[in-house]
Design a protein around this motif. Structure first.
Motif: not given
Length: 284
Positions: A13, A41-43, A61
């Protein structure tokens, strides 16, 4: 300058930070391999890295900073690996200074953060303690044990991948491993800027990590330097207590026996750990 260099950036992220540093790295070092390890990352970390022309290794993950470091090392083709954070703290201009030290014959060059670099008072105090403890263990002046900005010879770094944890303490482990193996380590003064975005460190977990690192430093370098003083302290307390009880009660108490026994057991644990540590660094 060395052409066979891989620049590796572990990132979770860190899209905003990568937007700031990747173009600068590409501009300054166009011939170097650039790898971004996207740790779940989630972004837009992966997208930003690909747009900048970096090779991207993606974890499905989050596995941890150390796991990302290991993934980058396995993917890299360079003879020299340069690690830096993706949060904008490290100046890409300093990469050339690290590599210059490698070319002078050092095996590991660490960017040592100077006073004024971004860090909370608590983290600065903890880092100072790490440095003092590591200096005592190694007999060498350790200026920044936990810095993630470093250049290292790939073949020697890969010898210790199996030792590295998946969490944030990989700099400590790798530095102590290089000292223990007798490789040449150098510290280069740098300034670390204020990070871009939110830190992933947690105060409570960092407190636990602080204690773990203390024991890890001892076990990785010379366990007897850690266990020996503890054994000596127990023996001295047992001797002092025996002197007191002998003078006041004319007897040898169970407490004295416990302290003497504990000192022997702690010393023997240190001795066994010393032998195990030697086997860890045996040429494979």
């Amino acid at each position: 300058m060395t052409d066979s260099v891989s620049i590796i950036i572990p990132a979770k992220d860190e899209a905003d930070g990568l937007r700031a540093i990747l173009p600068a790295i590409r501009s300054l070092y166009p011939s170097y391999e650039l790898i971004v390890v996207n740790d779940g990352s989630t972004d837009d970390t992966e997208t930003v890295a690909k747009q900048a022309g970096a090779k991207v290794v993606t974890h499905p993950y989050p596995k941890g900073n150390g796991a990302a470091v290991k993934s980058g090392a396995r993917e890299a083709n360079g003879d020299v690996l340069v690690y830096l954070d993706g949060d904008g703290q490290h100046n890409p201009d300093d990469i050339a200074r690290l590599i210059a030290k490698i070319e002078q014959g050092y095996d590991l060059v660490v960017g040592a953060r100077q006073k004024g670099s971004q860090a909370s008072a608590g983290r600065a105090t903890a880092n100072g303690f790490y440095n003092l403890l590591a200096s005592y263990m190694t007999g060498q002046k350790v200026q920044d044990l936990t810095s993630g900005f470093r250049a290292v010879r790939a073949n020697k770094f890969k010898e210790f991948l199996y030792l590295l944890p998946n969490g944030f303490s990989y700099p400590t482990t790798s530095t102590m491993a290089f000292f223990r193996a007798g490789y040449s380590v150098c510290y280069l003064p740098i300034h670390a800027a204020t990070r871009i975005g939110q830190s992933h460190l947690k105060p409570f977990k960092d407190g636990i990590r602080f204690l773990v690192i203390i024991f890890k430093i001892g076990s990785l370098y010379s366990p007897l330097k850690l266990f020996g003083p503890a054994a000596a302290l127990c023996f001295a307390l047992g001797l002092a207590w025996y002197g007191y009880t002998l003078a006041t009660m004319n007897r040898f108490t169970n407490m004295s026996a416990l302290l003497f026994t504990s000192s022997v057991m702690i010393f023997l644990m240190g001795l066994i750990s010393e032998q195990i540590t030697s086997l860890m660094y045996k040429e494979r």
